[in-house]
Design an enzyme around this catalytic site. Structure first.
Site, PDB file in Angstrom:
ATOM      1  N   HIS A 122       0.815  -1.224   0.000  1.00 15.65           N
ATOM      2  CA  HIS A 122       0.000   0.000   0.000  1.00 15.65           C
ATOM      3  C   HIS A 122       0.845   1.270   0.000  1.00 15.65           C
ATOM      4  O   HIS A 122       0.307   2.367  -0.161  1.00 15.65           O
ATOM      5  CB  HIS A 122      -0.949   0.037   1.211  1.00 15.65           C
ATOM      6  CG  HIS A 122      -1.979  -1.046   1.187  1.00 15.65           C
ATOM      7  ND1 HIS A 122      -2.863  -1.202   0.143  1.00 15.65           N
ATOM      8  CD2 HIS A 122      -2.261  -2.040   2.070  1.00 15.65           C
ATOM      9  CE1 HIS A 122      -3.649  -2.251   0.379  1.00 15.65           C
ATOM     10  NE2 HIS A 122      -3.302  -2.773   1.546  1.00 15.65           N
TER      11      HIS A 122
ATOM     12  N   ASP B 297      -4.902 -12.656   3.537  1.00  9.42           N
ATOM     13  CA  ASP B 297      -6.169 -12.132   4.075  1.00  9.42           C
ATOM     14  C   ASP B 297      -7.361 -12.498   3.194  1.00  9.42           C
ATOM     15  O   ASP B 297      -8.497 -12.155   3.519  1.00  9.42           O
ATOM     16  CB  ASP B 297      -6.094 -10.612   4.318  1.00  9.42           C
ATOM     17  CG  ASP B 297      -5.222  -9.862   3.339  1.00  9.42           C
ATOM     18  OD1 ASP B 297      -4.880 -10.433   2.288  1.00  9.42           O
ATOM     19  OD2 ASP B 297      -4.898  -8.690   3.616  1.00  9.42           O
TER      20      ASP B 297
HETATM   21  N1  Q9C Z   1     -10.299  -1.926  11.299  1.00  8.18           N
HETATM   22  C1  Q9C Z   1      -2.562  -5.081   4.246  1.00  8.18           C
HETATM   23  O1  Q9C Z   1      -3.199  -6.124   4.132  1.00  8.18           O
HETATM   24  N2  Q9C Z   1      -8.275  -1.906   7.102  1.00  8.18           N
HETATM   25  N3  Q9C Z   1      -3.119  -3.941   4.671  1.00  8.18           N
HETATM   26  C2  Q9C Z   1      -8.582  -1.392   8.379  1.00  8.18           C
HETATM   27  C3  Q9C Z   1     -10.255  -1.097  10.146  1.00  8.18           C
HETATM   28  C4  Q9C Z   1      -6.970  -1.616   6.640  1.00  8.18           C
HETATM   29  C5  Q9C Z   1      -4.511  -3.906   4.987  1.00  8.18           C
HETATM   30  C6  Q9C Z   1      -9.917  -1.837   8.883  1.00  8.18           C
HETATM   31  C7  Q9C Z   1      -6.456  -2.712   5.783  1.00  8.18           C
HETATM   32  C8  Q9C Z   1      -5.007  -2.581   5.430  1.00  8.18           C
HETATM   33  C9  Q9C Z   1      -1.104  -5.066   3.972  1.00  8.18           C
HETATM   34 ZN    ZN Z   2      -4.293  -6.999   2.641  1.00  9.72          ZN
END
Ligand code: Q9C
Ligand code: ZN
Length: 355
Positions: free
Chosen positions: A170, A295
Site C-alpha cells: 500500500h 487475508d
Molecule cells: N479496522 C494489508 O493487508 N483496514 N493492509 C482497516 C479497520 C486496513 C490492509 C480496517 C487494511 C489494510 C497489507
Molecule cells: Zn491486505
C-alpha cells in the site's frame, strides 16, 4: 523436501503498532507481532531454513529509487520533530504519530511542511499506519529482507520467500498507508531492474488492491503489475483497484486489476488467477515477484469478500510454479493469526510441489 530459503529480520519483532483509528475509535492493530511469530514457528516446524538479514548494506539506495526523498525524510524525522515539539510545549510526547488533517488543495504548499499537524497528513493517507520512534529503522530492515531476497533469485535460486514486516504494497512513492511505509516488493523489483533484468512482473494476490505498487510503476512498461483483490468499492483502499486502471504514458497496457465480488470462492478465483498468470506469461519477464497476502482466507477478521481455505493456497503456489520463472515471494497481509503460518506454508509447499 526441496527447500525454499526464507529471509527475515528479527528487527521486525520490534514493530509494535498499538492501535489503528477506525471511524474515530481506537481498535487493536491488526498487523501485530504475533503474525510473524506464527509464520516463523510454522516454517521452523516444517523444516524451512531461515536466513537472518542483519545488515542493511545497499538497501537505502534502492529504497531511494522507489520513494521520494522528501517522503523518506518525513519517515525518518517526523517522530523526532513531534517529540521535540511536545517537549517545547511541556507536554508528554506522542508515542504514535497518526494524522489528523490531510491536504485537499495544493499538496506542495509551504504550510504543509512548516506546521507539524499539516506535515503529518501530507505523507499518510489513512489513520491505520502509526509512526513510532523506531519505525524508520524497522522499515529499512523490512526492505532489506526484500533486497536480500532479490539478490538470492538473481544468484539463481528458483524460489525465495522474504518475510518482510511491516508489509509494503500500500506504500506509494510518497504516501504511507494500509500498515505499509515503504514498498518492499517494488524495492525488490527496482533492485533487479537496476542490476540487469530487462523485465520484471509483479503479481499481487493480497485481499486488498496494491495501490502503492500500482502507483510506483503506473507509467512504466519495464515492470508489469497484475493485481487480484476484493472489489475496492467494498474494501480498503477504496479509491483504486478498478479494471479500467490500465497505466499511463509508457505504462499503458502494463497494469492490470482483477477486482472480485463479494462471495468469491475457489472456482471464480481460480479462473481469475489463470487469466492473471497468462498475462504474466505473455510478458516473458526475467523474474516474477509475488505480493503474497493471506487475508483472502475465508475466516480472516478483516475479509468478507473472498473465501479461500488453507489447502487452496497450495493450489495458488502450484499455478504460479507452472510459469517456470525465478520467483521471489514477499509477505504482505493476512490477519487470521492462528492459521497464518499454515497458510504461508501451504502456499510455499505448493510452489515447490511438496505435499
Ligand atoms: N479496522 C494489508 O493487508 N483496514 N493492509 C482497516 C479497520 C486496513 C490492509 C480496517 C487494511 C489494510 C497489507
Ligand atoms: Zn491486505
Amino acid at each position: 523436501m526441496k527447500e525454499i530459503p526464507v529471509f527475515y529480520t528479527p528487527v521486525s519483532y520490534s514493530h509494535l503498532p498499538e492501535s489503528e483509528i477506525f471511524s474515530g475509535e481506537k481498535d487493536p492493530h491488526a498487523e501485530n507481532q504475533d503474525r510473524m511469530i506464527k509464520i516463523m514457528n510454522e516454517l521452523a516446524s516444517c523444516g524451512f531454513a531461515d536466513i537472518n538479514v542483519s545488515k542493511l548494506n545497499d538497501t537505502l539506495t534502492y529504497v531511494g529509487q522507489v520513494h521520494d526523498a522528501k517522503y523518506l525524510d518525513f519517515l525518518k524525522n517526523i517522530h523526532k520533530l513531534a517529540a521535540a515539539d511536545s517537549i517545547a510545549r511541556k507536554m508528554a510526547p506522542y508515542k504514535n504519530i497518526i494524522p489528523s488533517v490531510h491536504p485537499y488543495l495544493d499538496l506542495d504548499s509551504d504550510v504543509k511542511f512548516k506546521n507539524l499537524t499539516a506535515l503529518k497528513g501530507r505523507y499518510m493517507f489513512d489513520t491505520y499506519t502509526p509512526i513510532m520512534a523506531n519505525t524508520y529503522d524497522v522499515l529499512l530492515n523490512s526492505a532489506a529482507v526484500a533486497v536480500a531476497g532479490a539478490k538470492a533469485v538473481e544468484a539463481g535460486e528458483r524460489f525465495v520467500y522474504g518475510l518482510s514486516r511491516p508489509p509494503g504494497h500500500h506504500a506509494e512513492k510518497a504516501m504511507a498507508g494500509g500498515y505499509c511505509y515503504v514498498n518492499n516488493v517494488a524495492i525488490a523489483a527496482e533492485y533487479l531492474r537496476l542490476n540487469g533484468a530487462q523485465k520484471v512482473a509483479i503479481l499481487d494476490f493480497d485481499l486488498h488492491h496494491g495501490n502503492g505498487t500500482q502507483d510506483i510503476f503506473y507509467d512504466r512498461s519495464d515492470v508489469l503489475v497484475v493485481n487480484i483483490h476484493g472489489d475496492p468499492s467494498l474494501l480498503f483502499p477504496y479509491y483504486t483497484g478498478k479494471k479500467d486502471e490500465i497505466g499511463i504514458d509508457e505504462g499503458v497496457g502494463y497494469n492490470f486489476n482483477f477486482p472480485l465480488p463479494k462471495g468469491t470462492g475457489e472456482d471464480v478465483y481460480g479462473k481469475t488467477l489463470d487469466r492473471a498468470l497468462n498475462i504474466v506469461k505473455k510478458y516473458t519477464p526475467d523474474y516474477l515477484l509475488i505480493s503474497a497476502g493471506f487475508d483472502t482466507y475465508k475466516d480472516d477478521p478483516i475479509n468478507g469478500v473472498i473465501k479461500l481455505d488453507t489447502a487452496y493456497f497450495a493450489k495458488i503456489g502450484r499455478q504460479i510454479a507452472k510459469l517456470n520463472l525465478p520467483t521471489l515471494t514477499i509477505q504482505e497481509g493476512g490477519y487470521a493469526t492462528d492459521v497464518l503460518g499454515k497458510n504461508v506454508v501451504s502456499y510455499l509447499k505448493g510452489l515447490t510441489g511438496n505435499k
